[in-house]
Design a protein around this motif. Sequence first.
Motif, PDB file in Angstrom:
ATOM      1  N   VAL A 151      35.042  38.418  30.015  1.00 46.52           N
ATOM      2  CA  VAL A 151      34.998  38.672  31.460  1.00 46.52           C
ATOM      3  C   VAL A 151      35.105  40.175  31.650  1.00 46.52           C
ATOM      4  CG1 VAL A 151      36.090  38.277  33.698  1.00 46.52           C
ATOM      5  CG2 VAL A 151      36.044  36.446  31.992  1.00 46.52           C
ATOM      6  N   THR A 152      34.149  40.744  32.347  1.00 43.63           N
ATOM      7  CA  THR A 152      34.082  42.197  32.439  1.00 43.63           C
ATOM      8  C   THR A 152      33.941  42.658  33.888  1.00 43.63           C
ATOM      9  OG1 THR A 152      32.914  44.146  31.570  1.00 43.63           O
ATOM     10  CG2 THR A 152      31.576  42.251  32.147  1.00 43.63           C
ATOM     11  N   GLY A 153      34.178  43.934  34.096  1.00 40.25           N
ATOM     12  CA  GLY A 153      34.090  44.503  35.432  1.00 40.25           C
ATOM     13  C   GLY A 153      35.057  45.664  35.568  1.00 40.25           C
ATOM     14  N   PRO A 154      35.019  46.388  36.683  1.00 45.93           N
ATOM     15  CA  PRO A 154      35.905  47.529  36.885  1.00 45.93           C
ATOM     16  C   PRO A 154      37.355  47.107  37.065  1.00 45.93           C
ATOM     17  CG  PRO A 154      34.697  47.049  38.896  1.00 45.93           C
ATOM     18  CD  PRO A 154      34.118  46.162  37.833  1.00 45.93           C
ATOM     19  N   THR A 155      38.262  48.071  36.987  1.00 44.01           N
ATOM     20  CA  THR A 155      39.677  47.803  37.222  1.00 44.01           C
ATOM     21  C   THR A 155      39.882  47.222  38.617  1.00 44.01           C
ATOM     22  OG1 THR A 155      40.312  49.623  35.779  1.00 44.01           O
ATOM     23  CG2 THR A 155      41.956  48.863  37.332  1.00 44.01           C
ATOM     24  N   GLY A 156      40.711  46.175  38.696  1.00 40.15           N
ATOM     25  CA  GLY A 156      41.029  45.590  39.990  1.00 40.15           C
ATOM     26  C   GLY A 156      39.991  44.625  40.529  1.00 40.15           C
ATOM     27  N   CYS A 157      39.073  44.161  39.670  1.00 40.11           N
ATOM     28  CA  CYS A 157      38.038  43.242  40.158  1.00 40.11           C
ATOM     29  C   CYS A 157      38.419  41.783  39.955  1.00 40.11           C
ATOM     30  CB  CYS A 157      36.700  43.539  39.476  1.00 40.11           C
ATOM     31  SG  CYS A 157      36.620  43.019  37.747  1.00 40.11           S
ATOM     32  N   GLY A 158      39.639  41.517  39.461  1.00 39.35           N
ATOM     33  CA  GLY A 158      40.097  40.134  39.344  1.00 39.35           C
ATOM     34  C   GLY A 158      39.828  39.475  38.007  1.00 39.35           C
ATOM     35  N   LYS A 159      39.592  40.267  36.965  1.00 43.12           N
ATOM     36  CA  LYS A 159      39.312  39.703  35.636  1.00 43.12           C
ATOM     37  C   LYS A 159      40.468  38.839  35.141  1.00 43.12           C
ATOM     38  CE  LYS A 159      38.641  43.744  33.676  1.00 43.12           C
ATOM     39  NZ  LYS A 159      38.736  44.632  34.841  1.00 43.12           N
ATOM     40  N   SER A 160      41.696  39.359  35.247  1.00 42.53           N
ATOM     41  CA  SER A 160      42.869  38.634  34.756  1.00 42.53           C
ATOM     42  C   SER A 160      43.076  37.330  35.519  1.00 42.53           C
ATOM     43  CB  SER A 160      44.127  39.501  34.869  1.00 42.53           C
ATOM     44  OG  SER A 160      44.026  40.645  34.057  1.00 42.53           O
ATOM     45  N   THR A 161      42.812  37.362  36.828  1.00 39.51           N
ATOM     46  CA  THR A 161      42.986  36.160  37.642  1.00 39.51           C
ATOM     47  C   THR A 161      41.952  35.100  37.279  1.00 39.51           C
ATOM     48  OG1 THR A 161      43.853  37.524  39.441  1.00 39.51           O
ATOM     49  CG2 THR A 161      43.147  35.298  40.008  1.00 39.51           C
ATOM     50  N   THR A 162      40.716  35.528  37.043  1.00 35.78           N
ATOM     51  CA  THR A 162      39.673  34.586  36.620  1.00 35.78           C
ATOM     52  C   THR A 162      40.035  33.932  35.299  1.00 35.78           C
ATOM     53  OG1 THR A 162      37.896  35.748  37.788  1.00 35.78           O
ATOM     54  CG2 THR A 162      37.253  34.399  35.904  1.00 35.78           C
ATOM     55  N   LEU A 163      40.484  34.726  34.344  1.00 36.66           N
ATOM     56  CA  LEU A 163      40.871  34.177  33.042  1.00 36.66           C
ATOM     57  C   LEU A 163      42.071  33.244  33.175  1.00 36.66           C
ATOM     58  CD1 LEU A 163      40.432  37.192  30.592  1.00 36.66           C
ATOM     59  CD2 LEU A 163      39.133  35.061  30.624  1.00 36.66           C
ATOM     60  N   ALA A 164      43.028  33.616  34.013  1.00 33.98           N
ATOM     61  CA  ALA A 164      44.211  32.772  34.206  1.00 33.98           C
ATOM     62  C   ALA A 164      43.816  31.415  34.788  1.00 33.98           C
ATOM     63  CB  ALA A 164      45.212  33.474  35.122  1.00 33.98           C
TER      64      ALA A 164
END
Length: 352
Positions: A151-164
């Motif tokens: 999962v990729t994208g700029p800082t603060g784009c919600g990557k961690s939330t998507t993975l969670a």
Amino acid sequence: MLYNILQRARKMGASDIHISVNSYPMVRVDGELLLLNGNKLTGTVEGSEDNMLVAEATLYYGFKLDKLALQGIVEQLIGKKLLWTLEKCGEVDIAWEDNRLGRYRANIFKENGSYAISMRLINKKIPSCKQLGIPDTVQNLMNVKNGLIIVTGPTGCGKSTTLAALIEKINHEKSAHIITLEDPIEYKYSLGNGVINQREIGSDTQTFASGLRNALREDPDIILVGELRDAEAVKVALQAAETGHLVLSTLHTKDAVATINRLIDMLPEAKEQTRSQLADCLVGIIAQELVKRSDGKGRIAAMEILLNNNAVANLIREGRTHQIYSYMQTGNKLGMQTMQASMDALKKQQLI
């Protein structure tokens, strides 16, 4: 003081908080930096007739934070033990939790002879895939038994939330052993059908690479790596994906093609081998960007989706990654989509 700032930030729906000496605390709401009263800082000279926003902000939470006040907030967050690390290294990363205020990820750093704090607000409850609008195509990737998903994208784009959200989905639908390697641990997972072990970099293991290497000896089905930060982590992640594990991770790249190129460039001494490994074990890449909703109620994720198949694998293996984007444009029936196609679909639904 810290309680008032965090409580107000929660009420505003902020994603981040920025605190520094002799400055008003600022929050980021839907991508914009605001004062705690919801207004933008004007930048005019304090005391002038035009600077009413500063006056309102002062009325709302008292005063600018001086060095002593900020020192108290820092000690409240990290305690005296980590304060020594902060003085020595210049910065520390922590996860901080309060029963009343919720959970936060914080980076505390030295600047200009004092401290500054950046805090990311973390929801107590992990949002569901449906709440985040994660497409079925992406959710179905969790049925794959082994391989690499980025999962990729700029800082603060919600990557961690998507993975969670994806990990929580697996946690409640499958009996699996999941190991997470995070810096620091953000979301805490609820009891599900399997076993989840969450390891924090710096306290539970030294680096992502060392944690990954040891995870292979811990009988995992799924390994979540917070970020592929260096060549060693990429090397071990590819090895894990090749040897029967599902590996999920993040990169700070703008799109799917740039992600593939970045992974290959991170191992310059073995580019051919890396291309071959990626071609064989890559499952998919999700590049996301947060866009303001048309109803003004927060932001929604637009997602570019690349799924690996024989055609994509051949392009990776032969070093023709520049042709992948064109293939994605015609791969709608396969579940792929470009970022522009995702944006157009959200506009058509009048969501943005």
